[in-house]
Motif scaffolding. Structure first.
Motif: not given
Length: 305
Positions: A164-180, A193-197
């Motif tokens: 039933p979920a309609d996930p919101r697409p998150l745009a991504w440029d292919g970069t990021g910093t390792v957090v885990e 995303s910190d929206s909780g959706e």
């Protein structure tokens, strides 16, 4: 991959997702997930216990222990847990369930017995670290549905499934910093995303990508948007061909800072942060490292199964 034989998909009720924070229809190499016929429901990583909650209500029919591929990080046996679904209490739409369903669940060592009733969210038992898992795969409940007259133990044959979920697409440029970081993967701080959706990594033309890109044979294009009969691209690179929502990946390598890696683990999530998961056993990345993901054509792409 197996084509759907026709007929409407089983639409998973919203309340089935409520005990979980992540899901994937396609992030698996096994036949049970062909064309999104099963969903993996992932445990909340912030919970201290290893109790698996039930996504459905109904009567426990049976459980079957089975041996699984031997892996040093996994248990030697898994279980198939069968529940005769109470469609009303589970939240299924009235009139859409025919003669009812049997829920077929894996990766739980059951604490419930045949004849017992469970409600959505009730404990089923403890999560099993299964030999079917790759080492970077998080604990989850595998869920599929059969008609009561179907073979309930065979791996293939679950009914076509939608969530039933309609996930919101998150745009991504292919970069990021390792957090885990783990021994076989790293998680980046983007897309965030910190929206909780429910969210997921956006394909260039719309929709959310799901599955092991491209270390499994195929994946999915979920949610609204995107061409459902044509090519699918990410970061400006054509990654596959889509038929309805099922994607067959093309022949390419996934790169992280120019080095070939196993792939990207794609799923939908609603827990805080999100972030791309790059799979690469034996990697040398550390928390705080900057990573840039890209693709290149390959005649021998990594394919796991």
């Amino acid at each position: 991959m197996i084509d759907d034989p026709g007929g409407a998909r089983v639409r998973l009720p919203e309340r089935a997702l409520s005990p979980f924070v992540r899901f994937s229809l396609y992030n698996s190499p096994y036949p049970a997930h062909d064309r999104g016929r099963a969903v993996d429901l992932y445990r909340d990583p912030d919970r201290d216990d290893d109790v698996a909650p039930s996504p459905v209500a109904g009567e426990v029919l049976d459980s079957h222990e089975r041996r699984v591929p031997r892996k040093e990080y996994a248990e030697a046996t898994d279980h198939i847990l069968l529940v005769d679904v109470d469609t009303g209490s589970s939240g299924f739409d009235a009139g859409t369930t025919g003669d009812g369903y049997v829920a077929r669940m894996l990766h739980v060592d059951p604490s419930v017995s045949p004849g017992e009733r469970v409600e959505v969210g009730d404990p089923l038992g403890r999560f099993v670290r299964s030999g079917f898992f790759a080492p970077w795969v998080d604990d989850h409940v595998h869920l599929g549905f059969r008609r009561r007259d179907q073979h309930l133990l065979r791996a293939g044959g679950s009914l076509p499934l939608s969530v039933p979920a309609d996930p919101r697409p998150l745009a991504w440029d292919g970069t990021g910093t390792v957090v885990e970081r783990g021994e076989t993967y790293v998680v980046l701080d983007s897309p965030r995303s910190d929206s909780g959706e429910w969210v997921g990594v956006a394909a260039d033309g719309g929709g959310v990508l799901d599955g092991g890109l491209a270390h499994y044979e195929g994946g999915g294009l979920l949610g609204e948007g995107g061409d459902r009969d044509g090519t699918v691209s990410l970061l400006g690179y054509e990654v596959g061909e889509v038929d309805e929502r099922t994607v067959e990946w093309g022949s390419f390598d996934v790169l992280a800072n120019g080095e070939r890696v196993t792939g990207i683990s794609l799923f939908c999530a609603r827990d805080p942060g999100f972030g791309a998961k790059v799979v690469h056993p034996g990697h040398g990345f550390e928390v705080g490292d900057r990573v840039e993901v890209g693709f290149r054509q390959s005649e021998e792409p990594i394919r796991l199964g």
